[in-house]
Design an enzyme around this catalytic site. Structure first.
Site, mmCIF file in Angstrom:
data_model
loop_
_atom_site.group_PDB
_atom_site.id
_atom_site.type_symbol
_atom_site.label_atom_id
_atom_site.label_comp_id
_atom_site.label_asym_id
_atom_site.label_seq_id
_atom_site.Cartn_x
_atom_site.Cartn_y
_atom_site.Cartn_z
ATOM 1 N N ARG A 117 0.790 -1.167 -0.083
ATOM 2 C CA ARG A 117 -0.141 -0.073 0.002
ATOM 3 C C ARG A 117 0.842 1.305 -0.023
ATOM 4 O O ARG A 117 2.125 1.230 0.313
ATOM 5 C CB ARG A 117 -0.999 -0.113 1.172
ATOM 6 C CG ARG A 117 -0.517 -0.031 2.445
ATOM 7 C CD ARG A 117 -1.339 -0.290 3.432
ATOM 8 N NE ARG A 117 -0.700 -0.593 4.700
ATOM 9 C CZ ARG A 117 -0.864 -0.712 5.985
ATOM 10 N NH1 ARG A 117 -2.330 -0.406 6.131
ATOM 11 N NH2 ARG A 117 -0.408 -1.065 7.223
ATOM 12 N N ASN A 155 -3.825 7.202 4.564
ATOM 13 C CA ASN A 155 -3.550 6.567 5.744
ATOM 14 C C ASN A 155 -2.054 6.565 5.869
ATOM 15 O O ASN A 155 -1.074 6.241 5.279
ATOM 16 C CB ASN A 155 -4.056 5.093 5.589
ATOM 17 C CG ASN A 155 -4.118 4.259 6.797
ATOM 18 O OD1 ASN A 155 -4.791 4.622 7.871
ATOM 19 N ND2 ASN A 155 -3.079 3.368 7.106
ATOM 20 N N GLU A 156 -1.660 6.936 7.264
ATOM 21 C CA GLU A 156 -0.273 6.972 7.781
ATOM 22 C C GLU A 156 0.566 7.493 6.660
ATOM 23 O O GLU A 156 1.575 6.524 6.158
ATOM 24 C CB GLU A 156 0.173 5.563 8.342
ATOM 25 C CG GLU A 156 -0.630 5.065 9.337
ATOM 26 C CD GLU A 156 0.121 3.888 10.366
ATOM 27 O OE1 GLU A 156 0.660 3.217 9.631
ATOM 28 O OE2 GLU A 156 -0.403 3.911 11.551
ATOM 29 N N GLU A 314 -5.602 4.786 15.998
ATOM 30 C CA GLU A 314 -5.455 3.301 15.970
ATOM 31 C C GLU A 314 -4.870 2.865 17.135
ATOM 32 O O GLU A 314 -3.961 3.665 17.363
ATOM 33 C CB GLU A 314 -4.611 3.088 14.553
ATOM 34 C CG GLU A 314 -5.351 3.093 13.352
ATOM 35 C CD GLU A 314 -4.396 2.681 12.326
ATOM 36 O OE1 GLU A 314 -3.474 1.958 12.460
ATOM 37 O OE2 GLU A 314 -4.699 3.003 11.181
ATOM 38 N N TRP A 322 2.976 -7.513 13.425
ATOM 39 C CA TRP A 322 3.968 -7.025 12.467
ATOM 40 C C TRP A 322 5.505 -7.040 13.433
ATOM 41 O O TRP A 322 6.481 -6.606 13.167
ATOM 42 C CB TRP A 322 4.001 -5.751 12.027
ATOM 43 C CG TRP A 322 3.161 -4.601 12.828
ATOM 44 C CD1 TRP A 322 1.650 -4.341 13.088
ATOM 45 C CD2 TRP A 322 3.671 -3.950 13.983
ATOM 46 N NE1 TRP A 322 1.465 -3.478 13.814
ATOM 47 C CE2 TRP A 322 2.527 -3.154 14.516
ATOM 48 C CE3 TRP A 322 4.987 -3.609 14.494
ATOM 49 C CZ2 TRP A 322 2.606 -2.310 15.638
ATOM 50 C CZ3 TRP A 322 4.983 -2.966 15.530
ATOM 51 C CH2 TRP A 322 4.105 -2.196 16.308
ATOM 52 N N PHE A 364 -3.420 -11.979 11.061
ATOM 53 C CA PHE A 364 -3.342 -12.282 12.373
ATOM 54 C C PHE A 364 -3.135 -11.054 13.391
ATOM 55 O O PHE A 364 -2.660 -11.328 14.097
ATOM 56 C CB PHE A 364 -2.204 -13.534 12.548
ATOM 57 C CG PHE A 364 -2.482 -14.665 11.901
ATOM 58 C CD1 PHE A 364 -3.498 -15.643 12.256
ATOM 59 C CD2 PHE A 364 -1.855 -14.891 10.823
ATOM 60 C CE1 PHE A 364 -3.787 -16.801 11.720
ATOM 61 C CE2 PHE A 364 -2.268 -16.267 10.207
ATOM 62 C CZ PHE A 364 -3.018 -16.960 10.627
ATOM 63 N N HIS A 365 -3.677 -10.032 12.954
ATOM 64 C CA HIS A 365 -3.669 -8.694 13.845
ATOM 65 C C HIS A 365 -4.956 -8.884 14.414
ATOM 66 O O HIS A 365 -6.185 -9.228 13.970
ATOM 67 C CB HIS A 365 -3.638 -7.585 12.756
ATOM 68 C CG HIS A 365 -3.241 -6.410 13.460
ATOM 69 N ND1 HIS A 365 -4.152 -5.735 14.406
ATOM 70 C CD2 HIS A 365 -2.177 -5.639 13.480
ATOM 71 C CE1 HIS A 365 -3.770 -4.585 14.914
ATOM 72 N NE2 HIS A 365 -2.345 -4.499 14.299
HETATM 73 C C1 GAL Z 1 -1.050 0.598 10.851
HETATM 74 C C2 GAL Z 1 -2.059 1.032 9.565
HETATM 75 C C3 GAL Z 1 -3.250 0.110 9.764
HETATM 76 C C4 GAL Z 1 -2.641 -1.343 10.047
HETATM 77 C C5 GAL Z 1 -1.971 -1.411 11.565
HETATM 78 C C6 GAL Z 1 -1.660 -2.449 11.971
HETATM 79 O O1 GAL Z 1 0.000 1.388 10.816
HETATM 80 O O2 GAL Z 1 -2.507 2.157 9.546
HETATM 81 O O3 GAL Z 1 -3.776 -0.053 8.469
HETATM 82 O O4 GAL Z 1 -1.771 -1.791 9.159
HETATM 83 O O5 GAL Z 1 -0.950 -0.534 11.367
HETATM 84 O O6 GAL Z 1 -1.079 -2.355 13.152
#
Ligand code: GAL
Length: 671
Positions: A117, A155-156, A314, A322, A364-365
């Site tokens: 992305r 986003n970010e 978030e 991750w 797996f988040h």
């Molecule tokens: C953020 C991102 C989200 C998702 C999240 C996972 O950095 O904006 O879309 O990927 O991390 O922790």
């Protein structure tokens, strides 16, 4: 109560609660269950459409709104407001297939492939015109819907395309340099291009810092600045379209403010946001994740001019996906993290993401609704949190009180530390700042973590941890701060270079030498595992230096080794009572704690000190909200009176905060 957000209304009438909602990943039957569960949990705001571009615009100018209309309606019918995203973080595959030149190029000149992305070069104007087309289309179709209350730009930004080294970026970089320096001679001087014969005769020969060879640090710093500015330009272009279509809706984008130097320079971005929003995640390997929560909040608040609340856009309900090993949160941790963010100034708690995905890179988040469904610890805590936040509505708009302690955090200093070779290449800027924050946080001190160009005069104590790059202006204001009676603590490898990343001559720590009354002749970085000792019993690793304390008193000296007997920690007391302390050695967390306790009076007690109990305060002119977060395994009993907002019960004198739990007491603000 006199609560208000000054010039911009908050998107929800109470504390915002919800998360990223990605209904396109699910069958419409699931959408109905989603809104039911959202209502059960008290969700009042979702971020929608973040990655939906390709499903909304199937081919250039060919839109499929039907499914999105349905979900927008469904949310509206269920009283859930929308933080509507511009979907530019996820360019459609048809667009990338047609424009293989859109994805960003790394420093080694490999181009990113489609499939992740933010796969676009921030300087590419063709890409931008496609992006602005979908932004306008979304804004025109949904901007006037009553329950669309806020814009979430992309986003970010920078998370994936923070730097692009392609030819388009190179040309944009040259233009940026032209406007910064005016003439190539000025640039040559600023960059010190005489070294290795890098002198430029024309801007046209300048390239981004491509490849793996050692590069000019000044060039690299300017490339970091340029890259941040380019992404800000992109944000501002999207914002301009949104403001044209819906002038009254607040616009934001989600920052990633934590303990690392940022991908882009958020302190300079902040004035372009109507509401500041942050994405914060704790790390499984962090032994004190709650301090990281505090740190990010203390930074977010300090990005504003008036300590106004910000939005936690978030966070994770449990494990992320991750990290090398992704720890699930302990029972109660979700609620403690959320309430701690509110205690540090957040007026909203949102998560990535509503429902944990079945497929895709983040399968797996954790989510607010886990794979196992709602009959789970996570969803029960989500529901409980929703109740808590609803009861905390009176907190909305209140502020975290002025802090006594300011810690300086500057992205440019962090970038300059990281780029280029250094006497010790294992110094981590973010970790250095966080160690100082921890020493104050542990005692319950209110701390702001602020960019160095902000006003220092409201603080009693100011810390400059490893502030490698310092402008003349910051150095001067630090001197004025001490002259006015403040305590300034400067640590090793601060004040070394100016804004052009050129070393300040005459002895380290250049910019702070005068105020500290010391000068350093030479650095003595240590090898891995090597330690040093000081004559007061402290020890440490990584860094020592040969200091002369000409106008300062010595608090501790090196003991043994090449620096035996030389000053390690010094203080210069100024005529007005101000003190300037220099810590020349890597004294580690224990040393930092001891020094803070020696130098700085502990803060006044709000409710008495209980180990493991974190206490936060927010207030209005007349009300005070005391947040009590018990991170310990034992119940805490405190002396406090007021209304406990989560239970609605009045407490007179004694209140128990059960182990792992939270309480929030509302009382009148003491005179
Ligand atoms: C953020 C991102 C989200 C998702 C999240 C996972 O950095 O904006 O879309 O990927 O991390 O922790």
């Amino acid at each position: 109560m006199t609560l208000s957000h000054t010039d911009q209304s908050w998107p929800t009438s109470g504390i915002s609660f919800g998360g990223d909602y990605n209904p396109e990943q699910w069958h419409p039957d699931v959408w109905r269950e989603d809104v039911d569960l959202m209502r059960q949990a008290g969700v009042n705001l979702v971020s929608l459409g973040i990655f939906s571009w390709g499903l909304l615009e199937k081919a250039e100018g060919v839109y499929d709104w039907a499914w999105f209309d349905e979900i927008v309606d469904l949310l509206g019918e269920n009283g859930i407001s929308i933080d509507l995203a511009t979907p530019t973080a996820a360019p459609p595959s048809w667009l990338l297939a047609r424009h293989p030149e859109f994805p960003p190029v790394d420093h080694d000149m490999t181009r990113h492939w489609p499939g992740a992305r933010l796969g676009w070069c921030p300087s590419n104007r063709d890409f931008r015109s496609h992006a602005l087309r979908i932004v306008r289309a979304v804004a025109e179709r949904y901007g006037s819907r009553e329950h669309v209350v806020m814009w979430h730009v992309s986003n970010e930004l920078g998370g994936g395309n923070g730097h692009c080294y392609c030819d388009v970026s190179a040309a944009a970089f040259r233009n940026w340099l032209k406007s910064r320096y005016g003439s190539v001679d000025k640039l040559n001087e600023a960059w010190g291009t005489a070294f290795w014969g890098h002198h430029y005769g024309t801007f046209d020969h300048i390239l981004p810092p491509r490849g793996n060879d050692a590069k000019n640090p000044s060039l690299m710093l300017d490339f970091d600045r340029f890259s941040s500015d380019e992404l800000l330009e992109h944000y501002r272009a999207e914002r301009a379209v949104l403001k044209e279509v819906t002038p009254d809706l607040p616009v934001t984008t989600n920052f990633m403010v934590g303990a690392e130097p940022d991908a882009v320079d958020y302190a300079r971005w902040a004035p372009h946001m109507d509401i500041l929003a942050n994405d914060h995640y704790t790390r499984s390997s962090d032994p004190v994740p709650q301090q990281d929560v505090a740190f990010s909040g203390d930074r977010m608040r300090s990005l504003t001019t008036d300590r106004r609340p910000w939005l936690l856009m978030e966070h994770s309900t449990s494990a992320v996906n991750w990290q090398p090993r992704n720890r699930a949160k302990n029972p109660g941790e979700l609620i403690r993290d959320a309430i701690s963010h509110v205690a540090h100034g957040a007026d909203g708690v949102m998560y990535f993401q509503w429902r944990a995905s079945r497929a895709g890179a983040e399968q797996f988040h954790s989510g607010m609704v886990p794979h196992a469904g709602p009959n789970t610890k996570v969803f029960r805590e989500v529901r409980a949190l929703g109740g808590h936040l609803r009861r905390l509505a009176p907190v909305l708009g209140s502020r975290v009180p002025a802090a006594r302690v300011g810690i300086l955090f500057d992205n440019e200093a962090g970038w300059a530390t990281r780029r280029g070779v250094k006497p010790n290449n294992f110094l981590e800027y973010g970790a250095a700042v966080r160690d100082w924050h921890a020493a104050f946080w542990r005692r319950g001190d209110g701390v702001d973590v602020l960019p160095p160009w902000k006003d220092f005069s409201t603080y009693d104590t100011l810390v400059a941890p490893q502030l490698f790059l310092v402008s003349d202006d910051t150095a001067l204001r630090a001197e004025e701060f001490v002259a006015a009676g403040g305590t300034l603590i400067v640590t090793a490898f601060s004040g070394i270079v100016d804004e052009n990343d050129q070393v300040r001559l005459g002895g380290y720590p250049g910019a702070f030498r005068r105020v500290l009354g010391v000068w350093t002749e030479e650095f003595y970085p240590l090898q891995e595992g090597e330690t040093f000792r000081l004559d007061n019993g402290w020890s440490g690793q990584e860094w020592t230096e040969h200091v002369h304390a000409e106008e300062a008193d010595v608090l501790a000296r090196y003991q043994g080794g090449a620096l035996d007997g030389y000053p390690a920690v010094t203080v210069r007391t100024h005529p007005g009572g101000g003190r300037a302390v220099y810590v020349s050695a890597g004294i580690g967390r224990a040393g930092i704690r001891a020094l803070v306790d020696d130098l700085v009076e502990p803060p006044p007690e709000v409710v008495g000190r209980v180990p493991g109990l974190e206490v936060g305060v927010r207030h209005t002119t007349i009300d005070e909200f005391v947040f009590l977060i018990n991170h310990a395994a034992e119940d805490a009993t405190l002396n406090i009176s007021g209304t406990e907002l989560l239970s609605g019960l009045t407490t007179e004198g004694s209140l128990v905060v059960p182990a792992g739990d939270v309480r929030v007491v509302h009382r009148s603000r003491p005179a």
